[in-house]
Each structure stands twice: as structure tokens, then as C-alpha cells.
Design a protein around this motif. Structure first.
Motif, PDB file in Angstrom:
ATOM      1  N   LYS A 187       0.825  -1.207   0.000  1.00  0.00           N
ATOM      2  CA  LYS A 187       0.000   0.000   0.000  1.00  0.00           C
ATOM      3  C   LYS A 187       0.860   1.258   0.000  1.00  0.00           C
ATOM      4  CE  LYS A 187      -4.232  -1.896   2.001  1.00  0.00           C
ATOM      5  NZ  LYS A 187      -5.172  -1.884   3.153  1.00  0.00           N
ATOM      6  N   GLU A 188       2.034   1.181   0.637  1.00  0.00           N
ATOM      7  CA  GLU A 188       2.957   2.315   0.576  1.00  0.00           C
ATOM      8  C   GLU A 188       3.454   2.523  -0.849  1.00  0.00           C
ATOM      9  OE1 GLU A 188       6.059   1.686   3.377  1.00  0.00           O
ATOM     10  OE2 GLU A 188       4.726   1.700   5.132  1.00  0.00           O
ATOM     11  N   LEU A 189       3.723   1.425  -1.553  1.00  0.00           N
ATOM     12  CA  LEU A 189       4.111   1.528  -2.965  1.00  0.00           C
ATOM     13  C   LEU A 189       2.963   2.069  -3.802  1.00  0.00           C
ATOM     14  CD1 LEU A 189       5.998  -1.871  -3.453  1.00  0.00           C
ATOM     15  CD2 LEU A 189       7.022   0.393  -3.207  1.00  0.00           C
ATOM     16  N   GLN A 190       1.759   1.708  -3.408  1.00  0.00           N
ATOM     17  CA  GLN A 190       0.562   2.119  -4.144  1.00  0.00           C
ATOM     18  C   GLN A 190       0.449   3.640  -4.202  1.00  0.00           C
ATOM     19  OE1 GLN A 190      -3.253   0.962  -2.326  1.00  0.00           O
ATOM     20  NE2 GLN A 190      -3.711  -0.127  -4.216  1.00  0.00           N
ATOM     21  N   ASP A 191       0.858   4.300  -3.121  1.00  0.00           N
ATOM     22  CA  ASP A 191       0.766   5.755  -3.062  1.00  0.00           C
ATOM     23  C   ASP A 191       1.707   6.430  -4.055  1.00  0.00           C
ATOM     24  OD1 ASP A 191      -1.114   5.492  -1.069  1.00  0.00           O
ATOM     25  OD2 ASP A 191       0.354   5.689   0.565  1.00  0.00           O
ATOM     26  N   LYS A 192       2.726   5.704  -4.519  1.00  0.00           N
ATOM     27  CA  LYS A 192       3.703   6.285  -5.447  1.00  0.00           C
ATOM     28  C   LYS A 192       3.353   6.019  -6.906  1.00  0.00           C
ATOM     29  CE  LYS A 192       7.318   5.514  -1.985  1.00  0.00           C
ATOM     30  NZ  LYS A 192       8.608   4.847  -1.683  1.00  0.00           N
ATOM     31  N   ILE A 193       2.274   5.305  -7.134  1.00  0.00           N
ATOM     32  CA  ILE A 193       1.881   4.947  -8.501  1.00  0.00           C
ATOM     33  C   ILE A 193       0.745   5.850  -8.947  1.00  0.00           C
ATOM     34  CG2 ILE A 193       0.868   3.128  -9.925  1.00  0.00           C
ATOM     35  CD1 ILE A 193       2.281   1.120  -8.161  1.00  0.00           C
ATOM     36  N   GLY A 194       0.803   6.267 -10.184  1.00  0.00           N
ATOM     37  CA  GLY A 194      -0.275   7.090 -10.716  1.00  0.00           C
ATOM     38  C   GLY A 194       0.277   8.160 -11.636  1.00  0.00           C
ATOM     39  N   PRO A 195      -0.608   8.892 -12.292  1.00  0.00           N
ATOM     40  CA  PRO A 195      -0.160   9.920 -13.233  1.00  0.00           C
ATOM     41  C   PRO A 195       0.553  11.060 -12.520  1.00  0.00           C
ATOM     42  CG  PRO A 195      -2.548  10.033 -12.906  1.00  0.00           C
ATOM     43  CD  PRO A 195      -2.088   8.792 -12.219  1.00  0.00           C
ATOM     44  N   VAL A 196       1.535  11.637 -13.232  1.00  0.00           N
ATOM     45  CA  VAL A 196       2.259  12.789 -12.702  1.00  0.00           C
ATOM     46  C   VAL A 196       1.787  14.047 -13.423  1.00  0.00           C
ATOM     47  CG1 VAL A 196       4.265  11.416 -12.094  1.00  0.00           C
ATOM     48  CG2 VAL A 196       4.157  12.480 -14.336  1.00  0.00           C
ATOM     49  N   LYS A 197       1.998  15.179 -12.804  1.00  0.00           N
ATOM     50  CA  LYS A 197       1.600  16.438 -13.403  1.00  0.00           C
ATOM     51  C   LYS A 197       2.533  16.776 -14.571  1.00  0.00           C
ATOM     52  CE  LYS A 197      -1.777  17.148 -10.569  1.00  0.00           C
ATOM     53  NZ  LYS A 197      -3.178  17.030 -11.050  1.00  0.00           N
ATOM     54  N   ILE A 198       1.966  17.454 -15.558  1.00  0.00           N
ATOM     55  CA  ILE A 198       2.710  17.739 -16.781  1.00  0.00           C
ATOM     56  C   ILE A 198       3.915  18.631 -16.503  1.00  0.00           C
ATOM     57  CG2 ILE A 198       2.528  18.984 -18.981  1.00  0.00           C
ATOM     58  CD1 ILE A 198      -0.264  17.742 -19.279  1.00  0.00           C
TER      59      ILE A 198
END
Length: 807
Positions: free
Chosen positions: A415-426
């Protein structure tokens, strides 16, 4: 009626009419329409049975035809009673009639001292199983002998019964006596035993009983064979000696639900068929039986394989978070059928690994950030993977998202890794300094351009389509390649783009959307706080007045009116492709500016006087002045009411932009001045200039042939430029002027083609000299720019519009 049915009716003709008999038959047919083995004769006999209690004396009761043993049974015999020991009971199976109604069937193995036979129970008979078990001696009553797939079978009818004769534990519940009153002797019947085989001792081509714990229930998969779709799954079983798969086919896959099977259950499997394939032994469920109970088998302790310790090993369980997903790829198998493969990547606290999914598993709902458990994967060497290994799944692999009852510490880490996954700002993407970095972004399509084909170095054709996507932090250029260039995209729509790769562009970072990238359309309720399309436009494009524009301005928005619009001109580029350009002049309260509309943008639907909004034009310095270049990357809209609030009307703009001046007051670089004067000395001896149709450069004529010094090629048919030079005079002075193209046509009242035809037919360049001289003394009002003529060292007029003319 058929003769046999008539014979049945004859038995009750004194009690019911033929019409009533047939009506009762039809009613009973509907009642038993789901029973596939019931025919019209069976129905007729059941109707007759409701009126009489007749003692049937079938031929089988004759001494010479008595069927008192299994070995004596003959096909077609009915209403028999057969005694035998239950050697096996299958799990009930579901089926559907041709009309789509559900039913069930079940098989018994019945044996006596002469042989063994299969007994088929249908929907109405299944309840009889509650009274019997394997090892019991039973008597099945009112059954019919039929030819089965491999041998004779006994089929129960709706009125059939099963009586327990001797229980498997030896008690006599329903003693049968002979004619002398002596108890029947069943000592010669085969004994029923349940020898349990350890998994490690199973050999191919045998039928075995095992007791094991259910450790894995993979997904039910579909397959196609001979044009028909089937289903299959393989349960993973384990005892103290090893593991083995137990395959359920088609309707038997429903046993998982019917028996409420769960991982961790202890099971007894009776009459499982063992076979060997590719060096591995497995079990299949045909006519066996699965019994769920509390059997003595070791508890299963699952070991989670650490991804960072990857090596070539089979049948491992991985638990990780999904960090990457690629689109499904369709391929053609050797037999011509379609196959599907999909790659994802999962990671734990020790590393990451690519997981390859096949077939139905490619359709699983798996998203980035999901916690995923993969049971039964094989770790294989993969030279193309960053880790050097990949996890390959198979038809016996179980894949579960958000698994329950897992190690709490490991889940917390994931779940800690989960927080680092996802789209980044342009804006963060724009800070990347290396090519080939993979990123995810979420935004709205702001600009979208047409796809174009290109040829690669190897001669193959490719497709690329460009666009811009934006979030509240900025905008970035996208290039969609090949299949991704065919992705349906709508201006303003939100998209999640995964696995895009960075590329260092001319001014900033750009993103390549290639084979491994994913373009995922979103709904507005899935985008969080992403601004609307209109809000993003206001954030991205800086609104500027014409006098505020500077060379190389980017991401700007100009609101102005069209004050002049020329006709499109076709040309040929250096690579031989055709192009179109159209001149336009726009103005606001701060001034006017020339714009060039290229290719598709030359088909502008707006007209002179219309208010327009131009987003993302290129500002360049050309011919000593700033100019807007409007191509595929630029958008032109009709201005809305908010845009018009501070924009003058067309008439007001004319007064602001077109300043009246006397000729004597003109200065170098005056723009859009309004001049009124008299045209003097119009020159008509040579009013056509031959131009190259490709590059528009002046052509040199040699021996009636035209040669373009720039292109270096002969020109069969030049493109002509019509021009009328002269001078214009008012009370304060005079100045040189040349009318070109449309303005020259307007003065002559002739088209360039008409002028060229007259001159070519007459072979006289001065054929229209007299018509041009007739323009001498023409009073006219014009809009023009003032340019300095370095050759003659004087200023001259470059007319842009004729407002009026009269003699």
C-alpha cells in the motif's frame, strides 16, 4: 395414433373417450417436457395408469426370458427391477433442454456377480440419492434398458424408485426372500472398497481415489473445439506427498459453485482418471465424485515468492502491486485461431517482474495500483526483461485482485508503494532531462491534428498523429504512432495515458505514444479536480493584443476581426507535395497584422468582418514585419460573446486601423494608410510575369521555353502574375505604386487567365497596352502599406485593398 398407443387406449376405452385420452396425453407432455427420455408411448402408459391398477406381466418374467442378473439385461426391456451393489455415485450435473429449461442428471455404477452397469438418474430421481451411498446393495425399480454410448444402461423413469436392500455396513434393511422364504445371498456380489492413493503414488491410465486439500481454484476458462465452445478449470490439490491438478470440464465446472468449494477445503475424490501429458500426471473428473468433508490432510501453508529473488522455477505464488499494464495483443495460432497475450508488471519491496497473461486472463479487470496475487506462475529467463526474468502464466494459474487474508505486513508495504503509482503532473514531466523515461499523465486533449503517413528506413509505412494534452500545470505535445494513431480522440475529452516515453523536443519535452503505451478514455466523474476544457484553455493560452506579440511567442491566444481575406494559392513544396496558402489580415484596437493560412486552414469558413479567436499560432518575422502562421497546430474559432466585449466593430476597426494620409506626409513603414489620389502613367507594355508553379520564382524564357533557375527544371506551363505599375498623385505629391494579382484584375475587369490568353494568341506582350492606358486619370481610394525601394532609393506604395475608383 400409432398402433402401440392405440393398444394402450384400448385398455381404458370404456372409461374415457379417445379425444379425452389425447387431451390428457398433451397435458402430461407439457408436464414432462423437460424429461428428455420420455416419449409418446411412455406418456400414454402413464395416462392409462391413472385409470387402472394393472399388473404388468412383461415378457422378461417368462422363465426363458427372465432378466434377474445384470449380464442378462436386454435393450428395450421396461419396468424391470434390478439388484446390485452401488460401486460409484457421480456428482449431479446440470443440463439444459432444447427449450432452454434446466435439468440435472446423475450416474450410479451398479454391480452384481455377473457384471456392472451404469444407472442414469434424471431431475425427478436425484432426490433418491439421499437414501443410498457407495457400498449399499439396492434394488432399482421400474427402469428401462437402453443402449448407451459404450454399453447398455439402466434409465430411471419419473415413477422409478430405489430401495435399500443391504446397507454398506452389512445391515439388512429390506430383506428379499426366495420362494422358500430363505434370505437372498449377496455374498458373490463384488465388495466395495475405497482404497486411497497418495498423490505421489498415482500412475497414468488408472482410476484412483484420493484425499487431499484444495489449495487453488483457478478461473474457469473458455475454449473452442470443432466449432463449439467449452469450459475448463483445474483445481490444485495437495496431500502430504505432493500436489496434483484435478480438471473439471464443461458442466462439471459448475460443481465449484454447487458444492461451495473453497480454497482450504478437505476433499475426497472418488474414481478420478489419471493421465500423463508432457511428463506430468494430472487427474480428470469424468464420472467420479467430489465429497467435501472433514478429512485428515495437512493444512496448506502458502509461501509467497519474493520477486527480487527471481530465478527459473515453476509453480510459484507472487504478491505485488501492478505498476505497468500494456494493451492486449491479438495473434494467430498455428491452427488459424486467434490468440491473445498481455503483459503487466508487478512489484513488491524487493523488485519488479513482468507477468505474461494469456487467453481469457487478458480480459481480467486489472488496473495500475491494484494489489495482485498470481498463484501457479512459472519464472522463466527473459533477455528482454529489465530483471532478466518474467513470470509466465498458464491455464492452471490463479489471478486474484485485492486478495484477502494475506500477510498484513506485506500488504502494508504494498500500500505504501501504491501511493507512489499514478499519473504525474505535466509540469513535472517537463523537468525530465532524458529520452525514453516512462511516465503516466492525466489530462484533456487540447489540440489534435490529422494523422499522416511516412516511410521508414526499411521501406515500411508508418502513421503518426500529433496532439497536445493539458492539465492545470501545463501542456505537452503527444505523438501517437501506428496503431495508437488510430485511437479515437475527441477535443476536450479527458484521457489517462500510461507508459508514454519522453522525447527531447525543440523547445520542451514531448511524449511518444507507441506500442507499449495505453490510451484510456475517462468520464468526467473519473478525473478528480482536472479543470474543464474551457478552464484549461484560459490557463494555457496567454491572451495577447496584436501590438503585444513578439517573435517566437508560444501558447498564445489572439482575438481579432478579419479585415482582409485573399484567395488561396496552390504551390508545390520541395519534396513534390502540393500545398495551399491563403493570406489574411486581422485587426484589433491596437493595430493590424498579416496572417498566413496553410493547407487545411486555408479552407477558413469565416469572412471579412467576422470576429475570430486564434489559439496557438506561430509568430514569425517575415518581410521585415511580424506575421502569424496558422497551420495544423493552430485552432480558429468564432469569437464568443465574452471575447467580443472589448473588440471594436468592423467599422470601428476600419477607422482605427486605416488612417487617412496625404502622399506628401507618407513615411517609410507606414501601414494600412488610406490614400486618395489619381492614377497616372499606368504601364501596360509588359503586365504578365511568368512564374514557376512550384516555387513561384520568376522564370527566364529561352527559345520559347521557360526554365526555373531555382528549381533547375523546364516548365511547360508557367503560372502568371498580373501586375500594373504606375504612379498615384494628390495635391501634396506623387508616389510609385504597383497593383498585383487580384487588384490588377479588379482594375482591368479581366482575369489573369483571360489576359494570358490574349497575349499568347497575339504573341504581343503589349496587346493590352491600350486598355491599361485607359486607366490613366482614374481617381481612386486605396488602403496600402509604404515600403522603401532600395533600388530606386524611394518609398513606394504596396496596395492592399481598393475602396473606390472612378474616372
Amino acid at each position: 395414433m400409432e398402433n402401440e398407443i392405440i393398444e394402450e387406449y384400448e385398455k381404458i376405452k370404456d372409461k374415457i373417450s379417445k379425444e379425452e385420452f389425447l387431451e390428457k396425453m398433451e397435458a402430461m407432455k407439457k408436464e414432462y417436457e423437460d424429461v428428455s427420455f420420455m416419449n409418446d408411448l411412455d406418456i400414454a402408459r402413464m395416462v392409462v395408469g391413472t385409470f387402472i391398477d394393472e399388473k404388468n406381466d412383461p415378457i422378461a418374467n417368462d422363465e426363458e426370458h427372465v432378466m434377474d442378473k445384470i449380464a442378462k439385461l436386454e435393450s428395450g426391456a421396461q419396468d424391470l427391477s434390478v439388484v446390485g451393489r452401488v460401486m460409484g455415485i457421480s456428482n449431479p450435473r446440470s443440463f439444459k433442454t432444447k427449450k432452454g429449461k434446466a435439468g440435472k442428471l446423475c450416474n450410479l455404477k451398479l454391480a452384481d456377480d455377473t457384471g456392472e452397469i451404469r444407472v442414469v438418474l434424471w431431475t425427478e430421481n436425484i432426490k433418491l440419492l439421499k437414501k443410498i451411498k457407495e457400498g449399499d446393495i439396492v434394488q432399482v425399480n421400474k427402469v428401462e434398458v437402453k443402449d448407451g454410448y459404450r454399453s447398455k444402461e439402466l434409465h430411471l423413469q419419473p415413477r422409478s424408485t430405489i430401495d435399500l436392500v443391504v446397507s454398506g455396513d452389512g445391515s439388512n434393511d429390506n430383506p428379499n426372500n426366495d420362494s422358500n422364504g430363505n434370505l437372498e445371498d449377496y455374498s458373490n456380489f463384488p465388495e466395495y472398497t475405497e482404497p486411497i492413493t497418495s498423490i505421489s503414488d498415482i500412475t497414468p491410465d488408472t482410476e484412483v481415489n484420493i484425499i487431499a486439500r484444495l489449495v487453488r481454484i483457478p478461473s474457469i476458462r473458455t475454449f473452442e473445439r470443432n466449432g463449439k465452445e467449452g469450459q475448463v478449470t483445474s483445481l490444485e490439490l495437495q496431500d502430504e506427498t505432493g500436489k496434483i491438478s484435478y480438471t473439471l470440464w464443461n458442466k462439471d465446472t459448475e460443481l465449484i459453485k454447487d458444492l461451495d468449494l473453497n480454497e482450504g477445503d478437505s476433499l475426497k475424490i472418488l474414481s478420478a482418471s489419471a493421465r500423463e501429458r508432457n511428463g506430468e500426471i494430472s487427474l480428470s473428473h469424468w464420472e467420479g465424485r467430489i465429497i467435501k468433508g472433514d478429512f485428515d490432510v495437512p493444512d496448506y501453508e502458502e509461501e509467497i515468492f519474493k520477486i527480487g529473488e527471481a530465478q527459473e522455477v515453476k509453480d510459484v505464488t507472487l504478491l505485488g502491486i501492478v505498476t505497468k499494464i500494456q494493451d492486449t495483443i491479438e495473434f494467430e495460432r498455428a491452427d488459424g485461431t486467434a490468440g491473445y497475450v498481455k503483459s503487466i508488471e508487478i512489484a513488491d519491496d524487493t523488485g519488479s517482474i513482468r507477468v505474461t497473461l494469456w487467453g481469457d486472463d487478458t480480459k481480467l479487470e486489472i488496473n495500475k495500483g491494484d494489489i495482485l496475487k498470481v498463484t501457479g506462475a512459472n519464472i522463466e529467463f527473459d533477455e528482454y526483461a529489465s530483471s532478466g526474468y518474467r513470470a509466465n502464466t498458464n491455464w492452471n494459474t490463479q489471478i486474484v485482485t485485492s486478495p484477502e487474508n494475506e500477510d498484513e505486513n506485506l500488504i502494508e508495504i504494498l500500500k505504501e508503494l501504491q501511493d507512489k503509482i499514478g499519473p504525474v503532473k505535466i509540469e513535472l514531466v517537463q523537468e525530465i532531462e532524458d529520452d525514453g523515461e516512462e511516465v503516466d499523465i492525466l489530462g484533456r486533449i487540447i489540440n489534435l491534428y490529422d494523422a499522416r503517413e511516412f516511410q521508414r528506413d526499411d521501406g515500411t509505412l508508418g502513421i503518426v498523429r500529433s496532439g497536445d494534452i493539458a492539465d492545470e500545470t501545463g501542456m505537452i505535445r503527444l505523438s501517437f504512432w501506428d496503431d495508437k494513431a488510430q485511437t479515437p480522440l475527441d477535443l476536450g475529452s479527458p484521457f489517462l495515458i500510461e507508459n508514454a516515453r519522453t522525447r527531447m523536443g525543440l523547445y520542451s519535452v514531448e511524449l511518444n505514444i507507441g506500442k507499449t503505451a495505453r490510451v484510456i478514455p475517462l468520464q468526467d466523474d473519473e478525473v478528480g479536480d482536472l479543470p474543464s476544457f474551457e478552464e484549461l484553455e484560459d490557463l494555457i493560452y496567454t491572451k495577447k493584443k496584436i501590438d503585444e506579440l513578439e517573435e517566437d511567442d508560444r501558447n498564445i491566444k489572439v482575438i481579432a476581426r478579419i479585415i482582409d481575406l485573399q484567395e488561396p494559392n496552390e504551390f508545390q513544396r520541395q519534396d513534390g507535395t502540393p500545398g495551399v496558402v491563403r493570406g489574411m489580415e486581422i485587426g484589433d484596437e491596437t493595430g493590424a497584422m498579416r496572417a498566413s493560412l496553410w493547407d487545411d486552414k486555408a479552407d477558413i469558413v469565416q469572412e471579412v468582418g467576422d470576429a475570430i479567436k486564434i489559439e496557438n499560432p506561430r509568430v514569425s518575422f517575415r518581410n521585415d514585419q511580424l506575421e502569424l502562421s496558422i497551420g495544423n497546430n493552430t485552432k480558429i474559432f468564432n469569437a464568443n460573446e465574452d471575447d467580443l466585449k472589448n473588440l471594436p466593430s468592423f467599422e470601428e476597426l476600419e477607422e482605427i486601423i486605416y488612417q487617412s494620409k496625404n502622399i506628401g506626409d507618407l513615411e517609410d513603414d507606414d501601414k494600412n494608410v488610406k490614400i486618395e489620389g489619381v492614377l497616372n502613367d499606368p504601364f501596360g507594355n509588359k503586365i504578365l510575369s511568368a512564374r514557376c508553379p512550384s516555387c513561384n520564382n520568376r522564370l527566364e524564357q529561352t527559345d520559347d521555353e521557360y526554365i526555373c533557375d531555382y528549381c533547375g527544371e523546364d516548365v511547360d506551363k508557367p503560372r502568371y502574375l498580373l501586375m500594373i505599375p504606375g504612379r498615384i498623385e494628390d495635391d501634396t505629391g506623387e508616389i510609385s505604386i504597383t497593383f498585383f494579382a487580384k487588384l490588377a484584375e479588379e482594375l482591368l475587369g479581366m482575369t489573369t487567365d483571360e489576359v494570358a490568353e490574349i497575349i499568347e494568341d497575339s504573341a504581343d506582350e503589349g496587346a493590352l497596352e491600350g486598355k491599361v492606358e485607359d486607366l490613366n486619370g482614374l481617381t481612386m481610394k486605396i488602403i496600402a502599406d509604404v515600403n522603401f525601394d532600395e533600388y530606386n532609393e524611394e518609398i513606394r506604395l504596396n496596395p492592399k485593398k481598393i475602396l473606390s475608383k472612378s474616372l
